[in-house]
Design a protein around this motif. Structure first.
Motif, mmCIF file in Angstrom:
data_model
loop_
_atom_site.group_PDB
_atom_site.id
_atom_site.type_symbol
_atom_site.label_atom_id
_atom_site.label_comp_id
_atom_site.label_asym_id
_atom_site.label_seq_id
_atom_site.Cartn_x
_atom_site.Cartn_y
_atom_site.Cartn_z
ATOM 1 N N HIS A 428 0.977 -1.283 -0.086
ATOM 2 C CA HIS A 428 -0.179 -0.078 0.120
ATOM 3 C C HIS A 428 0.738 1.374 -0.030
ATOM 4 O O HIS A 428 0.669 2.049 -0.873
ATOM 5 N N ASP A 429 1.834 1.344 0.759
ATOM 6 C CA ASP A 429 2.781 2.486 0.947
ATOM 7 C C ASP A 429 3.682 2.624 -0.318
ATOM 8 O O ASP A 429 3.723 3.873 -0.769
ATOM 9 N N PHE A 430 3.978 1.568 -0.811
ATOM 10 C CA PHE A 430 4.948 1.549 -2.282
ATOM 11 C C PHE A 430 4.011 2.140 -3.213
ATOM 12 O O PHE A 430 4.419 2.534 -4.156
ATOM 13 N N ASN A 431 2.711 1.691 -3.246
ATOM 14 C CA ASN A 431 1.795 2.099 -4.331
ATOM 15 C C ASN A 431 1.587 3.455 -4.314
ATOM 16 O O ASN A 431 1.517 4.234 -5.207
ATOM 17 N N ILE A 433 4.105 5.788 -3.225
ATOM 18 C CA ILE A 433 5.149 6.332 -4.008
ATOM 19 C C ILE A 433 5.268 6.211 -5.358
ATOM 20 O O ILE A 433 5.624 7.023 -6.342
ATOM 21 N N LEU A 434 4.805 4.813 -5.855
ATOM 22 C CA LEU A 434 4.783 4.961 -7.248
ATOM 23 C C LEU A 434 3.906 5.688 -8.035
ATOM 24 O O LEU A 434 3.941 6.084 -9.151
ATOM 25 N N THR A 435 2.504 6.041 -7.174
ATOM 26 C CA THR A 435 1.694 6.977 -8.059
ATOM 27 C C THR A 435 2.087 8.266 -8.265
ATOM 28 O O THR A 435 2.157 8.802 -9.213
ATOM 29 N N ASN A 464 10.434 1.572 -15.404
ATOM 30 C CA ASN A 464 10.870 0.918 -14.473
ATOM 31 C C ASN A 464 9.695 0.774 -13.207
ATOM 32 O O ASN A 464 9.646 0.096 -12.225
ATOM 33 N N SER A 465 9.245 2.113 -13.113
ATOM 34 C CA SER A 465 8.121 2.323 -12.158
ATOM 35 C C SER A 465 6.894 1.244 -12.407
ATOM 36 O O SER A 465 6.172 0.666 -11.419
ATOM 37 N N ASN A 466 6.712 1.009 -13.475
ATOM 38 C CA ASN A 466 5.692 -0.038 -13.876
ATOM 39 C C ASN A 466 5.930 -1.461 -13.372
ATOM 40 O O ASN A 466 5.267 -2.184 -13.083
ATOM 41 N N ARG A 467 7.198 -1.640 -13.902
ATOM 42 C CA ARG A 467 7.859 -3.057 -13.310
ATOM 43 C C ARG A 467 7.724 -3.125 -11.580
ATOM 44 O O ARG A 467 7.412 -4.207 -11.357
ATOM 45 N N ALA A 468 8.210 -1.883 -11.003
ATOM 46 C CA ALA A 468 7.963 -2.028 -9.648
ATOM 47 C C ALA A 468 6.546 -2.253 -9.017
ATOM 48 O O ALA A 468 5.869 -2.968 -8.178
ATOM 49 N N ALA A 469 5.481 -1.530 -10.092
ATOM 50 C CA ALA A 469 4.173 -1.773 -9.482
ATOM 51 C C ALA A 469 3.596 -3.490 -9.705
ATOM 52 O O ALA A 469 2.857 -3.881 -8.700
ATOM 53 N N SER A 470 4.325 -4.017 -10.698
ATOM 54 C CA SER A 470 4.053 -5.520 -10.757
ATOM 55 C C SER A 470 4.633 -6.243 -9.295
ATOM 56 O O SER A 470 4.031 -7.252 -9.112
ATOM 57 N N LEU A 471 5.791 -5.601 -8.938
ATOM 58 C CA LEU A 471 6.108 -6.416 -7.712
ATOM 59 C C LEU A 471 5.028 -6.365 -6.592
ATOM 60 O O LEU A 471 4.718 -6.995 -5.631
ATOM 61 N N GLU A 689 -6.869 13.351 0.370
ATOM 62 C CA GLU A 689 -5.319 12.388 0.190
ATOM 63 C C GLU A 689 -4.454 12.799 1.235
ATOM 64 O O GLU A 689 -4.099 14.084 1.331
ATOM 65 N N ASP A 690 -4.210 11.748 2.034
ATOM 66 C CA ASP A 690 -3.125 12.159 3.049
ATOM 67 C C ASP A 690 -1.800 12.263 2.811
ATOM 68 O O ASP A 690 -1.058 12.625 3.433
ATOM 69 N N GLU A 691 -1.351 11.518 1.695
ATOM 70 C CA GLU A 691 0.124 11.833 1.126
ATOM 71 C C GLU A 691 0.066 12.754 0.416
ATOM 72 O O GLU A 691 -0.217 12.913 -0.853
ATOM 73 N N ASP A 692 1.177 13.683 0.807
ATOM 74 C CA ASP A 692 1.272 14.874 0.103
ATOM 75 C C ASP A 692 1.780 14.840 -1.270
ATOM 76 O O ASP A 692 1.260 15.429 -2.259
ATOM 77 N N MET A 693 2.715 13.787 -1.669
ATOM 78 C CA MET A 693 3.193 13.688 -2.943
ATOM 79 C C MET A 693 2.055 13.381 -3.949
ATOM 80 O O MET A 693 1.913 13.724 -5.034
ATOM 81 N N VAL A 694 1.093 12.411 -3.537
ATOM 82 C CA VAL A 694 0.198 11.921 -4.175
ATOM 83 C C VAL A 694 -0.940 12.891 -4.505
ATOM 84 O O VAL A 694 -1.423 13.188 -5.678
ATOM 85 N N ARG A 695 -1.279 13.563 -3.291
ATOM 86 C CA ARG A 695 -2.281 15.132 -3.526
ATOM 87 C C ARG A 695 -1.539 15.793 -4.376
ATOM 88 O O ARG A 695 -2.314 16.516 -5.295
#
Length: 801
Positions: A428-431, A433-435, A464-471, A689-695
């Motif tokens: 969840h947290d990694f998603n 960051i990837l967003t 590479n971000s999409n590859r990380a999303a598959s993980l 959204e509570d995550e500043d970077m996603v918001r």
């Protein structure tokens, strides 16, 4: 099983209010008596009423538990307590009962709160002292509590992250259980088998009275097999002759004398004694050959592990139960007891044997470690063996292998559940960051054309971000939080679909063998995910065969067959529920799985491959898919081939889908909706959204699409913002947020704007979240998402308005 929630305490507040009012009334009377001033006295009384009413109003407006955290999830504790044969309860600092199992309810006739239990006189006080000692020292025990005429012991342990809970465990003393078992054995079929071997057996209480006796002893002592011998004084049935030889009184001095063997199988002054009587030939002062045979028969029939040691410290005899408990190899039996133990424990046991062989009369228990299982201490009882011929010492070893196995399985299941929760949280947290990364890449690509020097670098970051999303999707699969599309299907059809791909993956050196059983029932699962399970297992098998043989020569066997509930019961598994299953078995001829690695293979990021050759998520993904599909998976190493050799076998049990169950037939694939070419829009969107970077990236993306965006960092801030602005056209919110989560906020917003469209976004899977979101007409967007996907989801939510 019961979980009892705590209730807020208001007695203290009510008492304080009454005291304040009483004091004010008393002060008013005193003022009236001394000063004769009604206004001053009335002022005192009014002030007291205001203070008392204020206290009560304060308690109602701000209850004591308003700021407390939610009750913890007791599901794991209840599952472990339900599997325990002991009565277990949990209380908190306030003395409230918060959890108890069914055994506790049966023992105490309900759910009374410890220490206020229905015990004998003085038992409640002793149990209360034990509880206070546990709060102080961390753990305490008390013995000989009487509940409904039965004796139990209690063990109280302080637990919890803040040491704010007590676990109360009530159990029967081991000696009572063993004595009761021995009583039933002597009075039952085991006693009859002893009698057929010429052994008369009785269980004698500390006061010398008979507690149990087999039929042969009853017949010899009383003249009839059904004689009322229980409770009689055992010594009254025996007489001694001039040479001190014992005989039955009713038989006189004409019958053969008896050899009386006392076997102290329990320690303690109040422990019962096992007594065996054996006929001895006339004129033999010592045990003869016939009596020795009787002793060997007696030892071999014992239901617990018993061994006899001679005066020289060597084994004379051990029964099958002792051999199983000690893991004795029949091909090379041990000579001395020390041969079974680790080096550190040999000296202690040897000293104890010498002491008891020299005439020590009491018995002792030692915690020792067997050479084959050095990490699992076992209980070894040692006692002197008087009157058993050449035997000098008697050893007793408890076979706790089954108990150890159950503990290991429960610990493994608990660990896997904890790791699954951790993996889901990490994903969840990694998603999030990837967003942010994917979103910023999309925004940058809008300012660069394909010929730009930075365009390729940005595309590489995005790939590479999409590859990380598959993980992260694999982590969600392990934690059973991915989105599945289950269908009713046949396993052979799934294997057939993936067979062509497997042949390419395995190469020419690996032989693929597929076998299908007959009359296989349908199962309900996601066919795409099942194909991933088979592919992951096949790739691991190929790598194992290459590691064993550099040429990669071997055989991969995939077979399916049916297993009935009766066959599952015969397996004797404590994990697999008795039901009808369709089994998928994948085996190879590789090097197998070492025993020390076997318990870890399903854990995320655990791999035996070289660095850079595996993520350690293949088998964890398989585990999560199988468990989320309602199935079970087991791994083992077995002998393969005519010349031996070990190979890995993965066995997957999928429950049969019955006709009466809710059928999710394969839904007809909806025609893909044509994506709108123009994603520009108008209107006001409230983004929570509570995550500043996603918001930040979502706000920029929506603003570029033409929307007016209002932002809030959590649910409470969003509600405050809605109080000061007009109704938005769309609410986009994260699901999991601090202070107030998305669904709770939306429920309050819907009371004001019932038709407001909602778009939820989350790093968890939609299927998992929809089970806990009881809201209608809400859309869902899974993280990580691109700017294009966010614009499309927003446009669709507004069009469905």
């Amino acid at each position: 099983m019961a979980t009892l929630p705590a209730t807020p305490q208001t007695d203290a507040t009510r008492s304080a209010a009454l005291i304040a009012i009483g004091c004010g009334l008393l002060a008013a009377l005193i003022i009236l008596a001394l000063l004769h001033s009604i206004p001053i006295a009335g002022a005192f009384l009014a002030a007291a009423l205001v203070i008392g009413g204020g206290l009560i109003a304060w308690r109602r407006l701000f209850p004591a538990n308003a700021g407390t955290a939610n009750e913890p999830d007791w599901s794991v504790a209840r599952a472990l307590a339900a599997s325990s044969p002991d009565a277990i309860a949990v209380t908190d600092r306030a003395g409230r009962l918060v959890c108890a199992n069914d055994r506790y309810e049966a023992l105490f006739g309900g759910f009374p709160t410890p220490p206020g239990l229905p015990l004998d006189a003085g038992g409640v006080d002793r149990l209360g002292s034990t509880g206070r000692a546990a709060w102080r020292d961390g753990a305490a025990t008390v013995e000989r509590l009487v509940v409904k005429g039965a004796t139990v012991s209690a063990e109280v342990t302080r637990v919890g992250e803040d040491d704010n809970l007590l676990v109360w465990r009530f159990f029967a003393p081991q000696g009572l259980d063993l004595a009761k078992t021995m009583e039933n054995l002597i009075a039952g079929a085991t006693g009859d088998r002893l009698g057929s071997a010429g052994i008369m057996a009785a269980l004698i209480n500390p006061d010398g009275r008979i507690r149990a006796a087999n039929r042969v002893l009853r017949a010899r002592a009383m003249g009839q097999e059904e004689g009322a011998i229980l409770g009689r004084d055992f010594a009254r049935f025996l007489i001694t002759d001039a040479q001190g030889m014992a005989r039955f009184e009713r038989e006189g001095l004409t019958r053969n004398p008896l050899r009386v063997l006392q076997i102290p199988f329990l320690d303690g002054e109040d422990a019962p004694m096992l007594v065996a009587l054996i006929d001895e030939e006339e004129g033999h002062a010592a045990i003869g050959e016939s009596a020795s045979a009787h002793i060997r028969s007696l030892v071999s029939l014992m239901p617990f592990g018993v061994a006899l040691i001679g005066a020289d410290g060597r084994f004379l005899q051990m029964n099958d139960a002792f051999a199983r408990a000690a893991a004795v190899d029949p091909a090379s039996p041990p000579i001395y007891p020390g041969d079974l133990l680790v080096r550190e424990d040999k000296g202690v046991v040897a000293d104890a044997i010498r002491r008891f062989a020299g005439g020590a009369t009491h018995s002792t228990d030692l915690a020792v470690r067997l050479k084959d299982h050095p990490d699992e201490p076992v209980a070894l009882s040692i006692a002197g063996a008087r009157g058993l011929g050449d035997s000098a010492v008697l050893l007793s070893l408890k076979d706790n292998s089954e108990e150890t196995r159950l503990k290991r399985e429960v610990a493994q299941a608990t660990k896997m559940q904890a790791v699954g929760q951790l993996a889901g949280g990490v994903a969840h947290d990694f998603n999030n960051i990837l967003t942010a990364i994917i979103g910023h890449c999309d925004l940058m690509l809008m300012r660069h054309s394909p010929g730009d020097s930075d365009y390729d670098d940005i595309q590489q970051i995005r790939a590479n971000s999409n590859r990380a999303a598959s993980l992260t999707r694999q982590l969600l699969a392990f934690s059973r939080q991915q989105t599945l599309r289950p269908q009713v299907l046949q396993l052979p059809d799934v294997i057939s679909e993936v067979s062509t791909l497997l042949k390419r993956l395995l190469g020419e050196t690996v032989t693929l063998t597929v076998k299908h059983g007959r009359n296989l029932s349908p199962v309900r699962a996601d066919p795409g995910q099942l194909e991933q399970v088979v592919v992951n297992l096949a790739v691991n098998a190929r790598d194992a065969m290459i590691a064993k043989d550099s040429r990669g020569v071997g055989t991969l066997t995939i077979q399916t067959y049916a297993v009935t509930a009766a066959q599952v019961r015969k397996l004797g598994s404590d994990i697999l529920p008795a039901s009808d299953y369709v089994v998928l078995e994948v085996s190879d001829t590789g090097g197998g799985i070492p025993p020390e690695i076997l318990p870890k293979i399903f854990e995320p990021f655990f791999t035996t491959k070289e660095v850079g050759k595996g993520t350690g998520l293949g088998l964890s993904t398989v585990y999560g898919i199988v468990k989320q599909s309602g199935g079970w998976i087991f791994a083992d190493s077995v002998k393969t081939g005519p010349k031996g050799g070990a190979g890995a076998v993965f066995t997957i049990y999928l429950p049969v889908h019955t006709a009466g169950a809710l059928v999710d037939a394969a839904p007809a694939k909806a025609l893909p909706r044509e994506k709108p070419a123009d994603l520009w829009g108008t209107g006001t969107i409230l983004l929570v959204e509570d995550e500043d970077m996603v918001r930040a990236v979502a706000e920029r993306a929506l603003t570029r699409q033409g929307y007016t965006v209002l932002t809030a960092e959590h649910g409470e801030a969003a509600l405050e913002l809605l109080e000061s602005c007009d109704k938005p056209d769309l609410l986009i919110s994260d699901v999991m947020m601090p202070l107030m989560d998305g669904p709770t906020m939306v429920r309050q917003v819907r009371t004001r704007y019932p038709d407001l469209p909602i778009l939820f976004m989350s790093g968890y899977a939609e299927e998992t979240l929809r089970k806990s979101i009881d809201l209608d007409n809400v859309a869902f967007l899974a993280k990580p998402f691109s700017v294009q996907q966010l614009a499309e989801a927003t446009r669709e939510a507004l069009r469905a308005k």
